[in-house]
Design a protein around this motif. Structure first.
Motif, short mmCIF file in Angstrom:
data_model
loop_
_atom_site.label_atom_id
_atom_site.label_comp_id
_atom_site.label_asym_id
_atom_site.label_seq_id
_atom_site.Cartn_x
_atom_site.Cartn_y
_atom_site.Cartn_z
N UNK A 1 -8.11 97.35 21.74
CA UNK A 1 -7.55 96.12 22.29
C UNK A 1 -6.90 95.36 21.13
N UNK A 2 -5.61 95.54 20.97
CA UNK A 2 -4.91 95.07 19.79
C UNK A 2 -5.09 93.57 19.55
N UNK A 3 -5.19 93.21 18.29
CA UNK A 3 -5.25 91.82 17.83
C UNK A 3 -6.47 91.07 18.35
N UNK A 4 -7.54 91.80 18.61
CA UNK A 4 -8.80 91.14 18.96
C UNK A 4 -9.91 91.68 18.08
N UNK A 5 -10.95 90.87 17.93
CA UNK A 5 -12.15 91.27 17.21
C UNK A 5 -13.33 91.07 18.13
N UNK A 6 -14.14 92.09 18.28
CA UNK A 6 -15.33 91.97 19.10
C UNK A 6 -16.36 91.09 18.39
N UNK A 7 -17.14 90.38 19.18
CA UNK A 7 -18.17 89.49 18.63
C UNK A 7 -19.09 90.26 17.68
N UNK A 8 -19.54 91.44 18.08
CA UNK A 8 -20.42 92.24 17.22
C UNK A 8 -19.71 92.68 15.94
N UNK A 9 -18.43 93.01 16.03
CA UNK A 9 -17.69 93.46 14.85
C UNK A 9 -17.56 92.34 13.81
N UNK A 10 -17.30 91.14 14.28
CA UNK A 10 -17.09 90.03 13.35
C UNK A 10 -18.36 89.42 12.81
N UNK A 11 -19.47 89.57 13.54
CA UNK A 11 -20.71 88.89 13.16
C UNK A 11 -21.83 89.85 12.81
N UNK B 1 -11.57 82.29 21.62
CA UNK B 1 -12.07 83.28 22.58
C UNK B 1 -10.94 84.00 23.30
N UNK B 2 -11.12 85.31 23.50
CA UNK B 2 -10.10 86.12 24.16
C UNK B 2 -10.60 86.69 25.48
N UNK B 3 -11.77 86.24 25.93
CA UNK B 3 -12.33 86.69 27.20
C UNK B 3 -13.34 85.66 27.66
N UNK B 4 -13.68 85.71 28.94
CA UNK B 4 -14.72 84.84 29.48
C UNK B 4 -16.05 85.58 29.65
N UNK B 5 -16.08 86.84 29.23
CA UNK B 5 -17.31 87.62 29.38
C UNK B 5 -18.31 87.25 28.29
N UNK B 6 -19.58 87.13 28.69
CA UNK B 6 -20.67 86.94 27.74
C UNK B 6 -21.70 88.03 27.97
N UNK B 7 -22.35 88.46 26.89
CA UNK B 7 -23.26 89.60 26.99
C UNK B 7 -24.14 89.65 25.76
N UNK B 8 -25.25 90.38 25.86
CA UNK B 8 -26.01 90.75 24.67
C UNK B 8 -25.96 92.26 24.48
N UNK B 9 -25.13 92.93 25.28
CA UNK B 9 -24.98 94.37 25.18
C UNK B 9 -23.76 94.74 24.38
N UNK B 10 -23.02 95.73 24.85
CA UNK B 10 -21.83 96.21 24.14
C UNK B 10 -20.88 95.06 23.83
N UNK B 11 -20.31 95.10 22.66
CA UNK B 11 -19.37 94.12 22.13
C UNK B 11 -20.07 92.90 21.53
N UNK B 12 -21.37 92.72 21.76
CA UNK B 12 -22.05 91.51 21.29
C UNK B 12 -23.33 91.82 20.51
N UNK B 13 -24.20 92.59 21.07
CA UNK B 13 -25.56 92.91 20.63
C UNK B 13 -25.98 92.42 19.24
N UNK B 14 -25.60 93.14 18.18
CA UNK B 14 -26.15 92.87 16.85
C UNK B 14 -25.75 91.52 16.28
N UNK B 15 -24.71 90.88 16.82
CA UNK B 15 -24.33 89.56 16.32
C UNK B 15 -25.48 88.58 16.47
N UNK B 16 -26.17 88.62 17.60
CA UNK B 16 -27.29 87.71 17.82
C UNK B 16 -28.45 88.04 16.89
N UNK B 17 -28.64 89.32 16.63
CA UNK B 17 -29.68 89.75 15.69
C UNK B 17 -29.39 89.22 14.29
N UNK B 18 -28.12 89.25 13.90
CA UNK B 18 -27.74 88.83 12.55
C UNK B 18 -27.88 87.33 12.35
N UNK B 19 -27.74 86.53 13.41
CA UNK B 19 -27.97 85.09 13.27
C UNK B 19 -29.37 84.84 12.73
#
Length: 305
Positions: A149-159, A211-229
């Motif tokens: 998905x060009x020009x976007x960063x997933x929450x998990x990728x950035x955090x 934000x580039x989406x309205x989806x929220x999740x703790x699964x794919x695209x997000x997961x480890x970001x919350x762990x890293x906080x």
């Protein structure tokens, strides 16, 4: 009867069985294909299984195997062909994290040197207007590439790079490692999450950091970001209060918004949703299974505020 020593030995034997199979049939490659005794290079072709196994070898007392693995790592150049790219997220959590974990246990300076080399080679990924990392980078020429998905960063990728880069900054004294990832934390801390009811969306515009989406999740695209906080707060000796606050805020909103009970057996599960009206998918994915462990760790380490 104390069953734990026998169980521990069974785990050690299982590891050595798997690792010996890798060395026999897939040495120098990333992973073993156990059914065919073949190999696959899914993660840059640098010998991922060796790096990811380093800390386990040390903890299990396989020091001869550890020394052989370090000798293998000594020859790492992190080379890629000009048309190939290392996925930033996977390379950080697997290779950089593996090297740093093994160094923290063994204090072998060679492991820190290779981690420093890799940390430097991956820095071009941060060369976006927002500071959010690009999907992939060529570790030789510094060119970057977008993901699916060009020009976007997933929450998990950035955090999910802050733990590695902040620890590397601490060990090397290189401020750039710290500032690159802390700038992303500052972006998250200041973000207006009203539209997603306090939860972070799974995707951001890598140009402006919005934000580039309205989806929220703790699964794919997000997961480890919350762990890293949470773990950034622990990594800093519980001094990084912004990381702690991001964890507390996120945990409270996950509990209030994304937890549901199954209709027949009243089993608690976590799902994803599209905001602002919390339209849940009621899908419970395997990548969300870490959540109970993170909440347990937080319950035992975060004081009541």
């Amino acid at each position: 009867m104390d069953v734990w020593p026998a169980r521990a030995e069974a785990v050690r034997n299982a590891f050595m069985h798997a690792y010996s199979g890798y060395l026999e049939h897939a040495a120098d490659h990333d992973e073993l294909l156990p059914l065919s005794n073949g190999s696959v290079d899914n993660f840059n072709g640098w010998g991922l299984s060796v790096v990811e196994g380093l800390d386990t070898m040390w903890l299990m007392g396989f020091h001869d195997e550890f020394d052989d693995a370090v000798a293998f790592v000594a020859n790492f150049t992190f080379a890629l062909r000009e048309d190939k790219y290392a996925p930033f997220f996977e390379t950080v959590i697997r290779y950089l994290g593996g090297l740093l974990s093994a160094y923290s246990l063994s204090n072998d300076p060679l492991l820190l040197a290779r981690a420093d080399d890799l940390g430097t080679a991956l820095l071009p990924a941060f060369s976006t207007d927002s500071g959010l990392p690009k999907y992939a980078v060529n570790t030789v020429n510094g060119k970057t590439a977008n993901g699916w998905n060009a020009h976007t960063t997933l929450f998990a990728e950035g955090l999910s790079c802050q733990m590695e880069y902040k620890f590397l900054a601490f060990l090397t004294g290189r401020k750039e490692y710290y500032t690159k990832v802390e700038d992303i934390m500052e972006l998250m801390y200041a973000m207006d999450l009203t539209a997603t009811e306090g939860l972070f969306p799974t995707m951001f515009d890598s140009k402006n950091g919005t934000p580039a989406t309205s989806q929220v999740s703790v699964g794919a695209f997000a997961d480890s970001a919350y762990e890293y906080f949470l773990k950034q707060w622990l990594l800093t000796g519980q001094s990084d209060t912004k990381a702690r606050d991001l964890y507390i805020r996120s945990a409270n909103n996950i509990i209030s918004t994304l937890l549901y009970l199954t209709p027949n057996r009243n089993l608690l599960y976590v799902t994803d949703a599209h905001m602002p009206h919390a339209s849940p998918s009621h899908t419970f994915e395997h990548l969300s299974c870490f959540l109970s462990g993170v909440l347990a760790l937080g319950a035992n380490t975060v004081p009541a505020l």
